[in-house]
Design a protein around this motif. Structure first.
Motif, PDB file in Angstrom:
ATOM      1  N   VAL A 107      44.234 -36.674 -14.349  1.00 29.99           N
ATOM      2  CA  VAL A 107      43.083 -37.348 -14.940  1.00 29.99           C
ATOM      3  C   VAL A 107      41.895 -36.388 -14.914  1.00 29.99           C
ATOM      4  CG1 VAL A 107      41.488 -39.294 -14.747  1.00 29.99           C
ATOM      5  CG2 VAL A 107      43.908 -39.596 -14.165  1.00 29.99           C
ATOM      6  N   THR A 108      41.278 -36.166 -16.066  1.00 28.23           N
ATOM      7  CA  THR A 108      40.071 -35.348 -16.130  1.00 28.23           C
ATOM      8  C   THR A 108      38.903 -36.252 -16.500  1.00 28.23           C
ATOM      9  OG1 THR A 108      40.524 -34.776 -18.452  1.00 28.23           O
ATOM     10  CG2 THR A 108      41.291 -33.245 -16.767  1.00 28.23           C
ATOM     11  N   VAL A 109      37.783 -36.062 -15.817  1.00 31.52           N
ATOM     12  CA  VAL A 109      36.597 -36.903 -16.016  1.00 31.52           C
ATOM     13  C   VAL A 109      35.416 -36.004 -16.361  1.00 31.52           C
ATOM     14  CG1 VAL A 109      35.069 -38.628 -14.995  1.00 31.52           C
ATOM     15  CG2 VAL A 109      37.484 -38.561 -14.326  1.00 31.52           C
ATOM     16  N   ASN A 110      34.800 -36.264 -17.512  1.00 29.37           N
ATOM     17  CA  ASN A 110      33.669 -35.458 -17.957  1.00 29.37           C
ATOM     18  C   ASN A 110      32.439 -36.343 -18.131  1.00 29.37           C
ATOM     19  OD1 ASN A 110      31.748 -33.956 -19.539  1.00 29.37           O
ATOM     20  ND2 ASN A 110      33.400 -32.578 -20.132  1.00 29.37           N
ATOM     21  N   PRO A 111      31.429 -36.205 -17.245  1.00 35.71           N
ATOM     22  CA  PRO A 111      30.237 -37.055 -17.335  1.00 35.71           C
ATOM     23  C   PRO A 111      29.312 -36.663 -18.475  1.00 35.71           C
ATOM     24  CG  PRO A 111      29.936 -35.416 -15.631  1.00 35.71           C
ATOM     25  CD  PRO A 111      31.338 -35.237 -16.137  1.00 35.71           C
ATOM     26  N   ASN A 112      29.488 -35.464 -19.007  1.00 32.65           N
ATOM     27  CA  ASN A 112      28.616 -34.989 -20.083  1.00 32.65           C
ATOM     28  C   ASN A 112      29.031 -35.561 -21.441  1.00 32.65           C
ATOM     29  OD1 ASN A 112      27.219 -33.289 -18.167  1.00 32.65           O
ATOM     30  ND2 ASN A 112      28.993 -31.931 -18.262  1.00 32.65           N
ATOM     31  N   SER A 113      30.332 -35.705 -21.632  1.00 32.51           N
ATOM     32  CA  SER A 113      30.831 -36.342 -22.855  1.00 32.51           C
ATOM     33  C   SER A 113      31.126 -37.822 -22.624  1.00 32.51           C
ATOM     34  CB  SER A 113      32.103 -35.635 -23.342  1.00 32.51           C
ATOM     35  OG  SER A 113      33.143 -35.747 -22.376  1.00 32.51           O
ATOM     36  N   ASN A 114      30.957 -38.263 -21.349  1.00 36.38           N
ATOM     37  CA  ASN A 114      31.273 -39.650 -20.969  1.00 36.38           C
ATOM     38  C   ASN A 114      32.686 -40.024 -21.403  1.00 36.38           C
ATOM     39  OD1 ASN A 114      29.320 -40.766 -19.369  1.00 36.38           O
ATOM     40  ND2 ASN A 114      28.110 -41.589 -21.045  1.00 36.38           N
ATOM     41  N   ALA A 282      31.952 -42.651 -17.625  1.00 33.02           N
ATOM     42  CA  ALA A 282      33.038 -41.911 -18.271  1.00 33.02           C
ATOM     43  C   ALA A 282      34.313 -42.739 -18.379  1.00 33.02           C
ATOM     44  CB  ALA A 282      33.324 -40.620 -17.502  1.00 33.02           C
ATOM     45  N   ALA A 283      34.393 -43.853 -17.653  1.00 34.69           N
ATOM     46  CA  ALA A 283      35.585 -44.696 -17.710  1.00 34.69           C
ATOM     47  C   ALA A 283      35.574 -45.629 -18.912  1.00 34.69           C
ATOM     48  CB  ALA A 283      35.711 -45.511 -16.425  1.00 34.69           C
ATOM     49  N   LYS A 284      34.468 -45.659 -19.650  1.00 33.43           N
ATOM     50  CA  LYS A 284      34.380 -46.541 -20.811  1.00 33.43           C
ATOM     51  C   LYS A 284      35.161 -45.992 -22.000  1.00 33.43           C
ATOM     52  CE  LYS A 284      29.893 -48.415 -19.414  1.00 33.43           C
ATOM     53  NZ  LYS A 284      28.449 -48.540 -19.743  1.00 33.43           N
ATOM     54  N   THR A 285      35.291 -44.658 -22.054  1.00 32.76           N
ATOM     55  CA  THR A 285      36.077 -44.025 -23.111  1.00 32.76           C
ATOM     56  C   THR A 285      37.217 -43.262 -22.469  1.00 32.76           C
ATOM     57  OG1 THR A 285      34.117 -43.783 -24.512  1.00 32.76           O
ATOM     58  CG2 THR A 285      36.028 -42.427 -25.056  1.00 32.76           C
ATOM     59  N   LEU A 318      42.719 -29.343 -21.826  1.00 38.34           N
ATOM     60  CA  LEU A 318      42.189 -29.499 -20.470  1.00 38.34           C
ATOM     61  C   LEU A 318      40.996 -28.566 -20.230  1.00 38.34           C
ATOM     62  CD1 LEU A 318      45.540 -29.757 -18.453  1.00 38.34           C
ATOM     63  CD2 LEU A 318      43.914 -31.619 -18.942  1.00 38.34           C
ATOM     64  N   ASN A 319      41.076 -27.357 -20.759  1.00 37.66           N
ATOM     65  CA  ASN A 319      39.961 -26.415 -20.614  1.00 37.66           C
ATOM     66  C   ASN A 319      38.690 -26.970 -21.264  1.00 37.66           C
ATOM     67  OD1 ASN A 319      40.343 -23.386 -19.501  1.00 37.66           O
ATOM     68  ND2 ASN A 319      42.320 -24.192 -20.163  1.00 37.66           N
ATOM     69  N   ASN A 320      38.848 -27.609 -22.419  1.00 33.62           N
ATOM     70  CA  ASN A 320      37.699 -28.196 -23.091  1.00 33.62           C
ATOM     71  C   ASN A 320      37.140 -29.372 -22.310  1.00 33.62           C
ATOM     72  OD1 ASN A 320      37.797 -26.423 -25.276  1.00 33.62           O
ATOM     73  ND2 ASN A 320      39.191 -27.731 -26.454  1.00 33.62           N
ATOM     74  N   GLU A 321      38.028 -30.194 -21.769  1.00 35.64           N
ATOM     75  CA  GLU A 321      37.589 -31.374 -21.036  1.00 35.64           C
ATOM     76  C   GLU A 321      36.907 -31.021 -19.720  1.00 35.64           C
ATOM     77  OE1 GLU A 321      41.312 -33.355 -20.923  1.00 35.64           O
ATOM     78  OE2 GLU A 321      41.277 -33.785 -23.065  1.00 35.64           O
ATOM     79  N   LEU A 322      37.360 -29.930 -19.099  1.00 36.74           N
ATOM     80  CA  LEU A 322      36.775 -29.498 -17.822  1.00 36.74           C
ATOM     81  C   LEU A 322      35.674 -28.456 -18.013  1.00 36.74           C
ATOM     82  CD1 LEU A 322      40.050 -29.278 -15.682  1.00 36.74           C
ATOM     83  CD2 LEU A 322      38.255 -31.005 -15.535  1.00 36.74           C
ATOM     84  N   GLU A 323      35.379 -28.141 -19.272  1.00 35.27           N
ATOM     85  CA  GLU A 323      34.316 -27.177 -19.607  1.00 35.27           C
ATOM     86  C   GLU A 323      34.522 -25.840 -18.910  1.00 35.27           C
ATOM     87  OE1 GLU A 323      30.515 -28.993 -18.933  1.00 35.27           O
ATOM     88  OE2 GLU A 323      30.894 -30.658 -20.294  1.00 35.27           O
ATOM     89  N   LEU A 324      35.746 -25.325 -18.972  1.00 31.46           N
ATOM     90  CA  LEU A 324      36.063 -24.061 -18.322  1.00 31.46           C
ATOM     91  C   LEU A 324      35.900 -22.890 -19.287  1.00 31.46           C
ATOM     92  CD1 LEU A 324      39.271 -25.214 -16.437  1.00 31.46           C
ATOM     93  CD2 LEU A 324      36.979 -24.915 -15.503  1.00 31.46           C
TER      94      LEU A 324
END
Length: 324
Positions: A107-114, A282-285, A318-324
């Motif tokens: 599970v990846t969670v991104n608060p910037n893209s919610n 971030a759990a809304k989307t 995953l790299n995009n979601e984790l902003e790596l």
């Protein structure tokens, strides 16, 4: 001074005295309720910390050579994306100390893209088991070296940091779903399992028992284990949304009280507080993803071989979601 005047003054004095007594009683009640409320909050907070302390299990024995050189995740400010490896353990009894992880999701969670993404990893994926120097089914990693080896092996396979893990005995998922008040999902196909009936396209509210039956079915699904993994993601998604919608700390107490010995994690109590406070949006989307491969027999054993092109696709996501 007349008796009438004195009487009127006495009445006025008595009224003032009565008013003071009523005010004093009300203030006392407020103080008592405030004290009781403070004790309740303290007691709940104490219980929460006790439960999470019981769940905590560090992963200090992880293989440092598998970790990518990225800055450590900091959830305190609610700005860093992070990842959690969910492990559904097939073990005897209620403990999750040992056993194969027959359910594996990153599970990846991104608060910037919610946004939250749930990636299913086939349990038969043929890959290197970090720490053993051999290749095997990825779900054997937990049986060989518990959460540390599972995290290292997934991190090596997907080439992204695995920050946290949460392992759960699958039987306890039933208790967890009940604790969040049940969940609603839409079955992708019609089938019966145990005493339950599921109808394609019909929103279905499930308690824990029904949800467990929903995820157990595999042989009747035309997509086999991939279909089962999709239904598992639906249950996780439903549970995450239910938790995100809860506002009362008392609700969190009922959820955490189901965990104890049936769940283990390397999240500290403070980190859980930060996640509840800073990342619930971030759990809304929630998006679902699937790592897919081809079934192959090697030396008489069935494995799932993941093509390089598929690995590249998932790693890029995953790299995009984790902003790596």
């Amino acid at each position: 001074m007349s008796k009438q005047t004195r009487s009127n003054r006495n009445k006025t004095k008595n009224k003032k005295s009565t008013g003071k007594r009523v005010l004093s009683i009300l203030l006392l009640l407020v103080l008592l309720l405030t004290a009781a409320g403070g004790y309740t909050v303290w007691k709940v907070w104490s219980d929460l910390q006790s439960t999470t302390d019981e769940m905590y299990e560090d992963v200090s024995d992880r293989d440092e050579h598998t970790a990518r050189q990225t800055k450590p995740v900091d959830v305190n400010k609610g700005e860093d994306p992070f990842s959690v490896l969910l492990l559904g353990i097939d073990s005897d009894g209620e403990t999750v100390e040992h056993g194969r992880s027959d359910t594996m999701m990153l599970v990846t969670v991104n608060p910037n893209s919610n946004k939250t993404s749930i990636l299913s990893i086939p349990r038969d994926t043929y890959t290197e088991i970090i720490g053993r120097g051999t290749k095997d089914k990825i779900n054997h990693a937990h049986a060989f070296g518990k959460a540390s080896m599972a995290m290292d092996s997934v991190q090596n396979l997907l080439d992204v940091p695995v920050d946290y893990y949460l392992s759960v005995n699958m039987e306890s998922m039933q208790q967890f779903v009940d604790a969040v008040g049940g969940i609603t999902v839409v079955p992708p196909l019609s089938f019966s399992q145990e005493q339950y009936q599921f109808v394609e396209g019909e929103p279905t509210h499930m308690d824990g028992s029904k949800a467990l039956a929903y995820t157990r079915m595999r042989k009747k699904d035309p997509n086999g284990d991939y279909g089962r993994q999709f239904r598992q993601r639906q249950i996780i998604e439903g549970a995450m949304k239910s938790v995100a919608s809860l506002d009362s700390i008392m609700n969190y107490q009922s959820i955490l009280s189901t965990m104890g010995n049936t769940m283990k994690t390397n999240m500290s109590f403070e980190e859980m507080q930060d996640l509840f406070s800073n990342y619930r949006g971030a759990a809304k989307t929630i998006e679902q993803n699937q790592l897919s491969g081809n079934g192959t027999m090697l030396n008489g054993v069935y494995y799932e071989i993941i093509p390089d092109q598929e690995l590249a696709r998932v790693r890029n996501d995953l790299n995009n979601e984790l902003e790596l």
